[in-house]
Design a protein around this motif. Structure first.
Motif, PDB file in Angstrom:
ATOM      1  N   GLY A   1       0.036   1.082  -0.515  1.00 60.05           N
ATOM      2  CA  GLY A   1       0.466  -0.283  -0.830  1.00 60.05           C
ATOM      3  C   GLY A   1      -0.277  -1.368  -0.091  1.00 60.05           C
ATOM      4  N   ARG A   2      -1.500  -1.077   0.351  1.00 59.21           N
ATOM      5  CA  ARG A   2      -2.306  -2.059   1.060  1.00 59.21           C
ATOM      6  C   ARG A   2      -3.535  -2.414   0.235  1.00 59.21           C
ATOM      7  NH1 ARG A   2       1.663  -0.415   3.764  1.00 59.21           N
ATOM      8  NH2 ARG A   2       1.757  -0.497   6.047  1.00 59.21           N
ATOM      9  N   ASP A   3      -3.931  -3.679   0.301  1.00 55.67           N
ATOM     10  CA  ASP A   3      -5.201  -4.105  -0.273  1.00 55.67           C
ATOM     11  C   ASP A   3      -6.260  -3.954   0.812  1.00 55.67           C
ATOM     12  OD1 ASP A   3      -7.419  -5.378  -1.260  1.00 55.67           O
ATOM     13  OD2 ASP A   3      -6.409  -7.273  -1.707  1.00 55.67           O
ATOM     14  N   PRO A   4      -7.229  -3.057   0.645  1.00 58.57           N
ATOM     15  CA  PRO A   4      -8.239  -2.845   1.683  1.00 58.57           C
ATOM     16  C   PRO A   4      -9.036  -4.098   2.031  1.00 58.57           C
ATOM     17  CG  PRO A   4      -8.308  -1.057   0.079  1.00 58.57           C
ATOM     18  CD  PRO A   4      -7.407  -2.120  -0.481  1.00 58.57           C
ATOM     19  N   HIS A   5      -8.994  -5.100   1.140  1.00 58.21           N
ATOM     20  CA  HIS A   5      -9.755  -6.338   1.386  1.00 58.21           C
ATOM     21  C   HIS A   5      -8.875  -7.456   1.948  1.00 58.21           C
ATOM     22  CE1 HIS A   5     -13.124  -4.438  -0.601  1.00 58.21           C
ATOM     23  NE2 HIS A   5     -12.368  -4.200  -1.647  1.00 58.21           N
ATOM     24  N   TRP A   6      -7.646  -7.113   2.349  1.00 59.11           N
ATOM     25  CA  TRP A   6      -6.746  -8.122   2.912  1.00 59.11           C
ATOM     26  C   TRP A   6      -7.357  -8.764   4.157  1.00 59.11           C
ATOM     27  CZ3 TRP A   6      -4.255  -9.218   7.465  1.00 59.11           C
ATOM     28  CH2 TRP A   6      -3.130 -10.068   7.416  1.00 59.11           C
ATOM     29  N   ASN A   7      -7.191 -10.071   4.272  1.00 59.97           N
ATOM     30  CA  ASN A   7      -7.602 -10.805   5.467  1.00 59.97           C
ATOM     31  C   ASN A   7      -6.456 -11.691   5.923  1.00 59.97           C
ATOM     32  OD1 ASN A   7     -10.408 -10.096   6.064  1.00 59.97           O
ATOM     33  ND2 ASN A   7     -10.817 -10.901   4.006  1.00 59.97           N
TER      34      ASN A   7
ATOM     35  N   GLY B   1       2.831  13.528  -1.784  1.00 57.85           N
ATOM     36  CA  GLY B   1       4.049  14.330  -1.756  1.00 57.85           C
ATOM     37  C   GLY B   1       5.220  13.620  -1.104  1.00 57.85           C
ATOM     38  N   MET B   2       4.930  12.548  -0.350  1.00 57.12           N
ATOM     39  CA  MET B   2       5.975  11.790   0.344  1.00 57.12           C
ATOM     40  C   MET B   2       6.299  10.485  -0.380  1.00 57.12           C
ATOM     41  SD  MET B   2       6.799  13.479   3.177  1.00 57.12           S
ATOM     42  CE  MET B   2       7.416  12.295   4.371  1.00 57.12           C
ATOM     43  N   LEU B   3       5.466  10.105  -1.344  1.00 56.39           N
ATOM     44  CA  LEU B   3       5.628   8.815  -2.013  1.00 56.39           C
ATOM     45  C   LEU B   3       6.154   9.013  -3.424  1.00 56.39           C
ATOM     46  CD1 LEU B   3       2.379   6.896  -0.974  1.00 56.39           C
ATOM     47  CD2 LEU B   3       4.722   6.269  -0.375  1.00 56.39           C
ATOM     48  N   ASN B   4       7.399   8.676  -3.628  1.00 55.14           N
ATOM     49  CA  ASN B   4       7.968   8.677  -4.969  1.00 55.14           C
ATOM     50  C   ASN B   4       7.624   7.327  -5.612  1.00 55.14           C
ATOM     51  OD1 ASN B   4       9.621   8.424  -7.222  1.00 55.14           O
ATOM     52  ND2 ASN B   4      11.323   9.516  -6.272  1.00 55.14           N
ATOM     53  N   PRO B   5       6.908   7.315  -6.751  1.00 61.28           N
ATOM     54  CA  PRO B   5       6.545   6.034  -7.374  1.00 61.28           C
ATOM     55  C   PRO B   5       7.742   5.123  -7.622  1.00 61.28           C
ATOM     56  CG  PRO B   5       5.368   7.844  -8.426  1.00 61.28           C
ATOM     57  CD  PRO B   5       6.349   8.465  -7.483  1.00 61.28           C
ATOM     58  N   ASP B   6       8.935   5.724  -7.790  1.00 59.63           N
ATOM     59  CA  ASP B   6      10.132   4.914  -8.005  1.00 59.63           C
ATOM     60  C   ASP B   6      10.565   4.179  -6.744  1.00 59.63           C
ATOM     61  OD1 ASP B   6      10.239   5.755 -10.622  1.00 59.63           O
ATOM     62  OD2 ASP B   6      11.663   7.378 -10.219  1.00 59.63           O
ATOM     63  N   GLU B   7       9.984   4.542  -5.595  1.00 62.02           N
ATOM     64  CA  GLU B   7      10.332   3.907  -4.326  1.00 62.02           C
ATOM     65  C   GLU B   7       9.240   2.962  -3.842  1.00 62.02           C
ATOM     66  OE1 GLU B   7      11.165   7.150  -1.719  1.00 62.02           O
ATOM     67  OE2 GLU B   7      13.191   7.436  -2.501  1.00 62.02           O
ATOM     68  N   GLN B   8       8.290   2.650  -4.717  1.00 57.26           N
ATOM     69  CA  GLN B   8       7.220   1.722  -4.373  1.00 57.26           C
ATOM     70  C   GLN B   8       7.332   0.464  -5.226  1.00 57.26           C
ATOM     71  OE1 GLN B   8       3.703   4.783  -4.259  1.00 57.26           O
ATOM     72  NE2 GLN B   8       3.197   3.128  -2.832  1.00 57.26           N
ATOM     73  N   GLY B   9       7.299  -0.680  -4.574  1.00 57.73           N
ATOM     74  CA  GLY B   9       7.382  -1.948  -5.282  1.00 57.73           C
ATOM     75  C   GLY B   9       8.311  -2.906  -4.564  1.00 57.73           C
ATOM     76  N   GLU B  10       8.485  -4.077  -5.132  1.00 59.43           N
ATOM     77  CA  GLU B  10       9.301  -5.114  -4.502  1.00 59.43           C
ATOM     78  C   GLU B  10      10.735  -4.629  -4.306  1.00 59.43           C
ATOM     79  OE1 GLU B  10      10.406  -9.851  -5.106  1.00 59.43           O
ATOM     80  OE2 GLU B  10       9.003  -8.865  -6.461  1.00 59.43           O
ATOM     81  N   GLY B  11      11.238  -4.813  -3.097  1.00 58.85           N
ATOM     82  CA  GLY B  11      12.592  -4.397  -2.766  1.00 58.85           C
ATOM     83  C   GLY B  11      12.742  -2.912  -2.515  1.00 58.85           C
ATOM     84  N   MET B  12      11.630  -2.177  -2.523  1.00 56.72           N
ATOM     85  CA  MET B  12      11.662  -0.732  -2.331  1.00 56.72           C
ATOM     86  C   MET B  12      11.178  -0.388  -0.919  1.00 56.72           C
ATOM     87  SD  MET B  12      12.863   0.452  -5.095  1.00 56.72           S
ATOM     88  CE  MET B  12      13.325  -0.335  -6.632  1.00 56.72           C
ATOM     89  N   PRO B  13      11.399   0.872  -0.489  1.00 57.14           N
ATOM     90  CA  PRO B  13      10.974   1.256   0.861  1.00 57.14           C
ATOM     91  C   PRO B  13       9.470   1.135   1.098  1.00 57.14           C
ATOM     92  CG  PRO B  13      12.525   2.851  -0.032  1.00 57.14           C
ATOM     93  CD  PRO B  13      12.162   1.925  -1.151  1.00 57.14           C
ATOM     94  N   PHE B  14       8.670   1.277   0.024  1.00 56.10           N
ATOM     95  CA  PHE B  14       7.215   1.222   0.163  1.00 56.10           C
ATOM     96  C   PHE B  14       6.646   0.165  -0.785  1.00 56.10           C
ATOM     97  CE2 PHE B  14       8.511   5.594   1.108  1.00 56.10           C
ATOM     98  CZ  PHE B  14       7.940   5.777   2.355  1.00 56.10           C
TER      99      PHE B  14
END
Length: 199
Positions: free
Chosen positions: A190-196, A156-169
């Motif tokens: 926007g996180r990869d759970p397997h990030w190291n 409800g807080m994440l607008n898909p239009d605001e996710q991606g490069e140059g976006m808030p999320f």
């Protein structure tokens, strides 16, 4: 206090107790490490986490719900971050149990319904706790119920239009539907759970 606010308050208290332990000792040579939150290194993320937690706690504790700042300009996390997190968590919990989430939280001229802000804080501190723990090579395991609650809240807080490069999320990361709730929350955020950390 409504049942839903009480549940979120209980979950947040557990998350913040774990966070206080996590930030209690961070050696100087680890503070410049990269984190999954790409715009922050460990020190920057620590400042973000501690600065906003103290701000939210003071805002909820204020009789009018007015936070002491609307940004973190000039703020730096103090050396005793663990103690500061514990004190802010105690202040926040007391205010919430006294009914503070039933009135708006004011950040500058912006007002947010108190219960909505509480849900946002639970979500943010699970994800940023993971960011910090992952960068430091430490465990992070908030209650499954907390991750599930934030999974229901965050869309409800994440607008898909605001996710991606140059976006808030950051852009959403695909995660299997049968993955643990925290992994699915991380992917949604926007996180990869397997990030190291980089070698």
């Amino acid at each position: 206090m409504t049942e839903s606010i009480q549940r979120t308050t209980d979950l947040l208290s557990t998350v913040l107790a774990d966070l206080a332990e996590l930030v209690q000792t961070i050696p100087a040579d680890q503070r410049s490490r990269r984190t999954p939150c790409t715009e922050f290194d460990v020190q920057d993320l620590l400042t973000h986490i501690v600065g906003w937690l103290t701000t939210f706690a003071a805002g909820y504790a204020d009789p009018e719900g007015r936070a002491p700042r609307s940004d973190l300009d000039g703020y730096t996390a103090p050396p005793d971050a663990g103690a500061v997190v514990r004190a802010a968590a105690d202040q926040l919990e007391k205010a919430l149990r006294d009914g503070a989430a039933e009135r708006p939280l004011l950040l500058g001229e912006a007002a947010m319904p108190g219960e909505l802000a509480l849900g946002m804080i639970l979500w943010e501190y699970q994800v940023h706790g993971w960011d910090l723990a992952r960068a430091l090579g430490r465990p992070w395991s908030p209650p499954d119920a907390a991750a599930r609650e934030s999974l229901a809240f965050a869309p409800g807080m994440l607008n898909p239009d605001e996710q991606g490069e140059g976006m808030p999320f950051a852009a959403r990361v695909p995660v299997p539907e049968d993955a643990p709730a925290l992994d699915r929350l991380l992917g949604l955020s926007g996180r990869d759970p397997h990030w190291n950390p980089p070698a």
